[in-house]
Motif scaffolding. Structure first.
Motif, short mmCIF file in Angstrom:
data_model
loop_
_atom_site.label_atom_id
_atom_site.label_comp_id
_atom_site.label_asym_id
_atom_site.label_seq_id
_atom_site.Cartn_x
_atom_site.Cartn_y
_atom_site.Cartn_z
N LYS A 16 30.46 82.98 -86.63
CA LYS A 16 29.91 81.79 -85.99
C LYS A 16 30.86 81.33 -84.89
O LYS A 16 32.07 81.25 -85.09
CB LYS A 16 29.74 80.68 -87.03
N LYS A 17 30.30 81.04 -83.77
CA LYS A 17 31.09 80.52 -82.65
C LYS A 17 31.09 78.99 -82.74
O LYS A 17 30.04 78.39 -82.90
CB LYS A 17 30.48 80.95 -81.32
N PHE A 18 32.28 78.35 -82.71
CA PHE A 18 32.40 76.90 -82.82
C PHE A 18 32.40 76.28 -81.44
O PHE A 18 33.19 76.66 -80.57
CB PHE A 18 33.69 76.52 -83.56
N ASP A 19 31.52 75.30 -81.28
CA ASP A 19 31.43 74.59 -80.02
C ASP A 19 32.23 73.30 -80.18
O ASP A 19 31.84 72.39 -80.91
CB ASP A 19 29.96 74.30 -79.70
N GLU A 20 33.35 73.22 -79.50
CA GLU A 20 34.23 72.05 -79.65
C GLU A 20 33.55 70.77 -79.22
O GLU A 20 33.72 69.72 -79.86
CB GLU A 20 35.51 72.26 -78.82
N GLU A 21 32.79 70.81 -78.18
CA GLU A 21 32.13 69.59 -77.70
C GLU A 21 31.14 69.04 -78.72
O GLU A 21 31.06 67.83 -78.93
CB GLU A 21 31.39 69.88 -76.38
N GLU A 22 30.43 69.95 -79.40
CA GLU A 22 29.46 69.51 -80.40
C GLU A 22 30.16 68.78 -81.55
O GLU A 22 29.72 67.71 -82.00
CB GLU A 22 28.71 70.73 -80.96
N ALA A 27 32.02 63.74 -84.51
CA ALA A 27 33.10 62.87 -84.97
C ALA A 27 32.96 61.48 -84.38
O ALA A 27 33.16 60.47 -85.07
CB ALA A 27 34.45 63.48 -84.61
N ARG A 28 32.58 61.41 -83.09
CA ARG A 28 32.40 60.10 -82.45
C ARG A 28 31.26 59.32 -83.11
O ARG A 28 31.37 58.12 -83.33
CB ARG A 28 32.13 60.28 -80.95
N GLU A 29 30.16 60.00 -83.42
CA GLU A 29 29.02 59.35 -84.07
C GLU A 29 29.42 58.82 -85.47
O GLU A 29 29.04 57.71 -85.85
CB GLU A 29 27.85 60.33 -84.21
N GLU A 31 32.45 57.99 -86.53
CA GLU A 31 33.34 56.83 -86.38
C GLU A 31 32.55 55.58 -86.00
O GLU A 31 32.83 54.48 -86.50
CB GLU A 31 34.39 57.13 -85.31
N LYS A 32 31.54 55.75 -85.17
CA LYS A 32 30.73 54.61 -84.74
C LYS A 32 29.96 54.03 -85.94
O LYS A 32 29.92 52.81 -86.14
CB LYS A 32 29.74 55.05 -83.65
N LYS A 33 29.38 54.92 -86.79
CA LYS A 33 28.65 54.45 -87.98
C LYS A 33 29.58 53.71 -88.94
O LYS A 33 29.22 52.67 -89.49
CB LYS A 33 28.01 55.64 -88.70
N GLU A 34 30.78 54.24 -89.14
CA GLU A 34 31.74 53.59 -90.06
C GLU A 34 32.17 52.23 -89.55
O GLU A 34 32.29 51.27 -90.31
CB GLU A 34 32.96 54.49 -90.27
N SER A 35 32.39 52.13 -88.24
CA SER A 35 32.79 50.83 -87.69
C SER A 35 31.65 49.82 -87.78
O SER A 35 31.86 48.64 -88.07
CB SER A 35 33.25 50.98 -86.23
N ASP A 36 30.39 50.29 -87.58
CA ASP A 36 29.23 49.39 -87.73
C ASP A 36 29.12 48.90 -89.17
O ASP A 36 28.84 47.72 -89.42
CB ASP A 36 27.94 50.12 -87.34
#
Length: 202
Positions: A16-22, A27-29, A31-36
Motif C-alpha cells: 500500500k502506498k501511503f499518501d501523507e497529505e491524506e 489528523a486535522r479533522e 483534532e477539530k472534532k476533539e476541540s469541539d
C-alpha cells in the motif's frame, strides 16, 4: 543453451502506498472534532461541591435489630432485608458496609459534597473550644469524683458477687433437701434403718 543475464526482482506492487497529505488531513479533522467536544463540555460552569460537613443526624442501626420480617423478591428496595439508602436508592446488607457506604465518595457526591474538608480559621477553632468548655463546666468532675465513682462501682460489684454466692448456697441447700428428705423415725425403724451409727452396742 543460452543463459540470460536478467535477474528476477521482487514484486513490490502489492504494497500500500501511503499518501501523507491524506493522513495529515485526517489528523486535522480528528483534532477539530476533539476541540469541539471539549468546548461543548466546558460550556456550563464547573460544578462546585460543598466541603464535607459533620453529620447532624443519628445513624439508626438498631431499630430493626432482632425483628422478624418477611422478605419477597418483588418487594420494593426499602422493604428488603438490610439497610436502605434513600439518597442512592440501594440496599446494603450489614451495618459495617452501610457505614462505609454513607461515608463513601458515591454517597457524598449524591448529597452534593466533595470529599474535601473545609479548612477552619483560627476564630472558628477558638469558638469551638469555647462551646466545648461551656458544655463541660456543668458536669465537670475532678480526680476525687473519679475515685469516688470507682469506689462506688467496686462496692456495687462486691455486693453483686455476694448476692450471687448467697443464691448459689440457697440452690445447693435446696438440692440437698430434695435429695435427702427427712424420714419418719418409725418408718425408718421398720425398714431397718434405725441403727446406722446412732447407737453403740453394749
Amino acid at each position: 543453451m543460452a543463459s540470460s543475464n536478467t535477474t528476477t526482482g521482487v514484486d513490490n506492487t502489492f504494497r500500500k502506498k501511503f499518501d501523507e497529505e491524506e493522513f495529515k488531513e485526517r489528523a486535522r479533522e480528528r483534532e477539530k472534532k476533539e476541540s469541539d467536544r471539549s468546548k461543548s463540555r466546558s460550556k456550563g460552569p464547573p460544578v462546585q461541591r460543598a466541603p464535607l460537613k459533620h453529620r447532624d443526624y443519628h445513624v439508626d442501626l438498631e431499630s430493626r435489630l432482632g425483628k422478624t420480617q418477611v422478605v419477597t423478591p418483588v418487594a420494593p428496595l426499602s422493604q428488603q432485608a438490610g439497610y436502605f439508602c434513600r439518597v442512592c436508592d440501594c440496599v446494603v446488607k450489614d451495618s459495617a458496609n452501610y457505614l462505609d457506604h454513607i461515608n463513601g465518595k458515591k454517597h457524598q457526591r449524591a448529597l452534593g459534597m466533595s470529599m474535601r474538608v473545609e479548612r477552619s480559621s483560627l476564630e472558628q477553632v477558638q469558638e469551638r473550644f469555647e462551646v466545648l468548655k461551656k458544655r463541660k463546666t456543668p458536669g465537670t468532675f475532678t480526680e476525687q469524683d473519679l475515685d469516688e465513682r470507682i469506689r462506688k462501682q467496686q462496692e456495687e460489684e462486691e455486693e453483686l458477687k455476694r448476692q450471687r454466692r448467697e443464691k448459689k448456697k440457697e440452690k445447693k441447700k435446696g438440692k440437698v433437701m430434695e435429695e435427702e428428705p427427712e424420714m419418719d423415725p418409725e418408718v425408718a425403724e421398720m425398714m431397718g434403718f434405725g441403727g446406722f451409727g446412732s447407737s453403740k452396742k453394749s
